[in-house]
Design a protein around this motif. Structure first.
Motif, PDB file in Angstrom:
ATOM      1  N   PHE A 195      16.507  10.548  -0.847  1.00 17.26           N
ATOM      2  CA  PHE A 195      15.278   9.991  -1.410  1.00 17.26           C
ATOM      3  C   PHE A 195      14.476  10.966  -2.272  1.00 17.26           C
ATOM      4  CE2 PHE A 195      16.187   7.498   2.392  1.00 17.26           C
ATOM      5  CZ  PHE A 195      16.108   6.202   1.896  1.00 17.26           C
ATOM      6  N   GLY A 196      14.733  12.263  -2.134  1.00 19.11           N
ATOM      7  CA  GLY A 196      14.100  13.240  -3.011  1.00 19.11           C
ATOM      8  C   GLY A 196      12.689  13.653  -2.626  1.00 19.11           C
ATOM      9  N   ARG A 197      12.112  13.022  -1.606  1.00 21.12           N
ATOM     10  CA  ARG A 197      10.748  13.350  -1.209  1.00 21.12           C
ATOM     11  C   ARG A 197      10.463  12.802   0.185  1.00 21.12           C
ATOM     12  NH1 ARG A 197       6.953  11.922  -5.108  1.00 21.12           N
ATOM     13  NH2 ARG A 197       5.275  11.735  -3.555  1.00 21.12           N
ATOM     14  N   ILE A 198       9.390  13.300   0.801  1.00 14.33           N
ATOM     15  CA  ILE A 198       8.902  12.775   2.073  1.00 14.33           C
ATOM     16  C   ILE A 198       7.385  12.736   1.993  1.00 14.33           C
ATOM     17  CG2 ILE A 198       8.742  13.098   4.577  1.00 14.33           C
ATOM     18  CD1 ILE A 198      11.376  14.707   4.398  1.00 14.33           C
ATOM     19  N   ASP A 199       6.806  11.568   2.222  1.00 10.56           N
ATOM     20  CA  ASP A 199       5.358  11.384   2.103  1.00 10.56           C
ATOM     21  C   ASP A 199       4.658  11.159   3.431  1.00 10.56           C
ATOM     22  OD1 ASP A 199       5.134  11.087  -1.001  1.00 10.56           O
ATOM     23  OD2 ASP A 199       6.743   9.711  -0.417  1.00 10.56           O
ATOM     24  N   ILE A 200       5.373  10.560   4.392  1.00 13.25           N
ATOM     25  CA  ILE A 200       4.761  10.155   5.657  1.00 13.25           C
ATOM     26  C   ILE A 200       5.684  10.551   6.799  1.00 13.25           C
ATOM     27  CG2 ILE A 200       4.016   8.170   7.054  1.00 13.25           C
ATOM     28  CD1 ILE A 200       3.646   6.719   4.257  1.00 13.25           C
ATOM     29  N   ARG A 254       0.802  -1.219   0.000  1.00 16.20           N
ATOM     30  CA  ARG A 254       0.000   0.000   0.000  1.00 16.20           C
ATOM     31  C   ARG A 254       0.836   1.271   0.000  1.00 16.20           C
ATOM     32  NH1 ARG A 254      -4.083  -1.483   4.829  1.00 16.20           N
ATOM     33  NH2 ARG A 254      -2.464  -3.025   5.258  1.00 16.20           N
ATOM     34  N   LEU A 255       2.115   1.163   0.375  1.00 10.02           N
ATOM     35  CA  LEU A 255       2.963   2.350   0.464  1.00 10.02           C
ATOM     36  C   LEU A 255       4.105   2.314  -0.538  1.00 10.02           C
ATOM     37  CD1 LEU A 255       3.198   2.700   4.354  1.00 10.02           C
ATOM     38  CD2 LEU A 255       1.513   3.697   2.806  1.00 10.02           C
ATOM     39  N   SER A 256       3.934   1.560  -1.590  1.00 13.46           N
ATOM     40  CA  SER A 256       4.982   1.448  -2.599  1.00 13.46           C
ATOM     41  C   SER A 256       5.316   2.822  -3.176  1.00 13.46           C
ATOM     42  CB  SER A 256       4.527   0.515  -3.721  1.00 13.46           C
ATOM     43  OG  SER A 256       5.531   0.380  -4.693  1.00 13.46           O
ATOM     44  N   GLY A 257       6.608   3.134  -3.214  1.00  9.78           N
ATOM     45  CA  GLY A 257       7.062   4.410  -3.753  1.00  9.78           C
ATOM     46  C   GLY A 257       7.038   5.551  -2.760  1.00  9.78           C
ATOM     47  N   LYS A 258       6.547   5.311  -1.544  1.00 11.39           N
ATOM     48  CA  LYS A 258       6.464   6.355  -0.531  1.00 11.39           C
ATOM     49  C   LYS A 258       7.729   6.373   0.327  1.00 11.39           C
ATOM     50  CE  LYS A 258       2.080   7.367  -1.428  1.00 11.39           C
ATOM     51  NZ  LYS A 258       1.657   8.698  -1.955  1.00 11.39           N
ATOM     52  N   VAL A 259       8.043   7.549   0.842  1.00 14.10           N
ATOM     53  CA  VAL A 259       9.161   7.705   1.772  1.00 14.10           C
ATOM     54  C   VAL A 259       8.588   8.123   3.119  1.00 14.10           C
ATOM     55  CG1 VAL A 259      11.283   8.950   2.306  1.00 14.10           C
ATOM     56  CG2 VAL A 259      10.748   8.339  -0.073  1.00 14.10           C
ATOM     57  N   ALA A 260       8.896   7.358   4.158  1.00 19.03           N
ATOM     58  CA  ALA A 260       8.342   7.596   5.490  1.00 19.03           C
ATOM     59  C   ALA A 260       9.452   7.863   6.492  1.00 19.03           C
ATOM     60  CB  ALA A 260       7.512   6.402   5.946  1.00 19.03           C
ATOM     61  N   ILE A 261       9.161   8.722   7.448  1.00 16.87           N
ATOM     62  CA  ILE A 261      10.054   8.998   8.574  1.00 16.87           C
ATOM     63  C   ILE A 261       9.365   8.553   9.847  1.00 16.87           C
ATOM     64  CG2 ILE A 261      11.011  10.851   9.998  1.00 16.87           C
ATOM     65  CD1 ILE A 261      11.518  12.394   7.379  1.00 16.87           C
ATOM     66  N   VAL A 262      10.106   7.838  10.703  1.00 17.05           N
ATOM     67  CA  VAL A 262       9.597   7.432  12.014  1.00 17.05           C
ATOM     68  C   VAL A 262      10.611   7.885  13.052  1.00 17.05           C
ATOM     69  CG1 VAL A 262       8.856   5.545  13.496  1.00 17.05           C
ATOM     70  CG2 VAL A 262       8.447   5.412  11.027  1.00 17.05           C
ATOM     71  N   ALA A 268       9.992   3.243   1.756  1.00 19.84           N
ATOM     72  CA  ALA A 268      11.369   3.436   2.205  1.00 19.84           C
ATOM     73  C   ALA A 268      11.266   4.190   3.523  1.00 19.84           C
ATOM     74  CB  ALA A 268      12.157   4.240   1.191  1.00 19.84           C
ATOM     75  N   VAL A 269      11.761   3.602   4.597  1.00 18.78           N
ATOM     76  CA  VAL A 269      11.548   4.148   5.937  1.00 18.78           C
ATOM     77  C   VAL A 269      12.874   4.617   6.525  1.00 18.78           C
ATOM     78  CG1 VAL A 269      10.689   3.704   8.254  1.00 18.78           C
ATOM     79  CG2 VAL A 269       9.607   2.590   6.290  1.00 18.78           C
ATOM     80  N   VAL A 270      12.889   5.874   6.924  1.00 19.62           N
ATOM     81  CA  VAL A 270      14.051   6.438   7.594  1.00 19.62           C
ATOM     82  C   VAL A 270      13.712   6.593   9.066  1.00 19.62           C
ATOM     83  CG1 VAL A 270      15.721   8.319   7.688  1.00 19.62           C
ATOM     84  CG2 VAL A 270      14.656   7.701   5.495  1.00 19.62           C
ATOM     85  N   ILE A 271      14.452   5.903   9.912  1.00 21.23           N
ATOM     86  CA  ILE A 271      14.286   6.001  11.353  1.00 21.23           C
ATOM     87  C   ILE A 271      15.199   7.112  11.860  1.00 21.23           C
ATOM     88  CG2 ILE A 271      14.730   4.857  13.555  1.00 21.23           C
ATOM     89  CD1 ILE A 271      13.999   2.222  12.207  1.00 21.23           C
ATOM     90  N   GLY A 272      14.602   8.095  12.530  1.00 21.42           N
ATOM     91  CA  GLY A 272      15.390   9.131  13.183  1.00 21.42           C
ATOM     92  C   GLY A 272      15.465   8.834  14.661  1.00 21.42           C
ATOM     93  N   ALA A 294       7.959   1.194  12.090  1.00 19.52           N
ATOM     94  CA  ALA A 294       8.899   1.289  10.977  1.00 19.52           C
ATOM     95  C   ALA A 294       8.895   0.019  10.134  1.00 19.52           C
ATOM     96  CB  ALA A 294      10.303   1.576  11.507  1.00 19.52           C
ATOM     97  N   GLU A 295       8.912  -1.128  10.785  1.00 18.89           N
ATOM     98  CA  GLU A 295       8.937  -2.390  10.047  1.00 18.89           C
ATOM     99  C   GLU A 295       7.633  -2.622   9.296  1.00 18.89           C
ATOM    100  OE1 GLU A 295      10.048  -5.524  12.699  1.00 18.89           O
ATOM    101  OE2 GLU A 295      12.107  -4.774  12.944  1.00 18.89           O
ATOM    102  N   ARG A 296       6.504  -2.222   9.886  1.00 17.79           N
ATOM    103  CA  ARG A 296       5.208  -2.407   9.215  1.00 17.79           C
ATOM    104  C   ARG A 296       5.116  -1.547   7.974  1.00 17.79           C
ATOM    105  NH1 ARG A 296       2.044  -4.631   6.982  1.00 17.79           N
ATOM    106  NH2 ARG A 296      -0.157  -5.038   7.422  1.00 17.79           N
ATOM    107  N   LEU A 297       5.568  -0.301   8.052  1.00 15.25           N
ATOM    108  CA  LEU A 297       5.546   0.577   6.879  1.00 15.25           C
ATOM    109  C   LEU A 297       6.477   0.042   5.787  1.00 15.25           C
ATOM    110  CD1 LEU A 297       5.530   4.154   8.496  1.00 15.25           C
ATOM    111  CD2 LEU A 297       3.594   2.664   7.944  1.00 15.25           C
ATOM    112  N   ALA A 298       7.631  -0.477   6.203  1.00 13.83           N
ATOM    113  CA  ALA A 298       8.563  -1.053   5.225  1.00 13.83           C
ATOM    114  C   ALA A 298       7.966  -2.297   4.578  1.00 13.83           C
ATOM    115  CB  ALA A 298       9.891  -1.399   5.905  1.00 13.83           C
ATOM    116  N   ASP A 299       7.243  -3.109   5.355  1.00 12.63           N
ATOM    117  CA  ASP A 299       6.579  -4.292   4.804  1.00 12.63           C
ATOM    118  C   ASP A 299       5.615  -3.924   3.679  1.00 12.63           C
ATOM    119  OD1 ASP A 299       7.846  -6.031   6.504  1.00 12.63           O
ATOM    120  OD2 ASP A 299       6.207  -6.151   7.944  1.00 12.63           O
ATOM    121  N   GLU A 300       5.025  -2.721   3.794  1.00 13.69           N
ATOM    122  CA  GLU A 300       4.051  -2.278   2.797  1.00 13.69           C
ATOM    123  C   GLU A 300       4.694  -1.484   1.669  1.00 13.69           C
ATOM    124  OE1 GLU A 300       0.828  -2.870   2.367  1.00 13.69           O
ATOM    125  OE2 GLU A 300       0.636  -4.195   4.103  1.00 13.69           O
ATOM    126  N   GLY A 301       6.026  -1.541   1.560  1.00 13.60           N
ATOM    127  CA  GLY A 301       6.709  -0.985   0.403  1.00 13.60           C
ATOM    128  C   GLY A 301       7.337   0.375   0.570  1.00 13.60           C
TER     129      GLY A 301
END
Length: 268
Positions: A75-80, A4-12, A33-37, A24-31
């Motif tokens: 990553f060029g963008r931030i979606d979440i 469901r999150l393919s192509g999205k960039v998320a920060i946690v 790219a997750v950056v943990i701060g 973080a792992e759940r968002l990554a499971d859904e596609g």
């Protein structure tokens, strides 16, 4: 497993352990790219596909700006954005110091504000975005010695409402997930301090109408829903993940036990 999150960039933020790690792992499971701060520096995040760990101190504006710049460079963008980083101090109001108060405010409330401040413009350029704040049921009901913590979480709920209203026209949604008692390492250590662990675990479960405490994955599932297009018309909401604990009116122990006994008889 869906994507469901393919192509999205998320920060946690604060995502290298506990509830944050599960998110973080759940968002990554859904596609995504997750950056943990996190303050913890380089570590375990690199062992999971789709997760990147980057140094971040949410109490320092300069650290947040550098972190956001680094994510955009990579990553060029931030979606979440998931504002998960938080701390708690167990002290009575007499024992709490001004420094204690300021520290909780800096991590739990100022941090989410600054993260949203620097990430919202990037979401605006995309024409959409989802911010999920991690609040607490302690914004509705409070444990003893948690005055400052509860104040910060109530503030997070107010921040959510303001962001939902102000950023809605830009296609950015903001919601809060309010966990109840969750089986994290921190809570488990608290339970293990008591001599009769089984009694504490049983009584904790009985506080929840569903009959048990929650897991980090259950909080993560709620965050995923709010971060995805499945909740595209949901904004400004405080969603409790607490097994209905905050919906149950407290009863004297004897009456509660009689109710449970009667319920068991009826369902037998």
């Amino acid at each position: 497993m869906g994507k469901r999150l393919s192509g999205k960039v998320a920060i946690v933020t604060g995502g290298n352990r506990g509830i944050g790690r599960a998110i973080a792992e759940r968002l990554a499971d859904e596609g995504a790219a997750v950056v943990i701060g996190d303050l913890l520096g380089a570590g375990a995040a690199g062992t999971v596909e789709g997760l990147v760990l980057s140094q971040l101190d949410v109490t320092k504006e300069g650290s947040i700006r550098a972190f956001v710049d680094d994510v955009l460079k990579k990553f060029g963008r931030i979606d979440i954005l998931v504002n998960n980083a938080g701390i708690v101090i167990h002290k009575s109001i007499d024992e709490q110091t001004a420094d204690d108060w300021d520290r909780l405010m800096a991590v739990n409330l100022r941090g989410p504000f600054l993260m949203a401040k620097y990430i919202a413009p990037e979401m605006r350029r995309n024409g959409s975005g989802a911010i999920v704040n991690i609040g607490s049921v302690e914004a509705f009901m409070v444990n003893p010695w948690h005055t400052a913590y509860a104040a910060t979480k109530a503030g997070v709920h107010g921040l959510t409402l303001g962001l939902a209203v102000d950023l809605g026209p830009d296609g950015i949604r903001c919601n809060t997930v309010c966990p109840g008692w969750i089986d994290t390492d921190l809570n488990r250590a608290y339970v293990e301090m008591h001599p009769d662990r089984s009694l504490i675990e049983r009584e904790l479960g009985q506080l929840h109408p569903v009959g048990r405490i929650g897991s980090p994955s259950e909080v993560a599932n709620a965050v995923l829903w709010l971060a995805s297009e499945d909740s595209s018309f949901v904004s400004g909401e405080m969603i409790s993940v607490d097994g209905a604990r905050t919906k149950k009116i407290s009863l004297p122990a004897i009456l509660d036990e009689e109710y449970r006994a009667k319920l068991t008889t009826l369902t037998a």
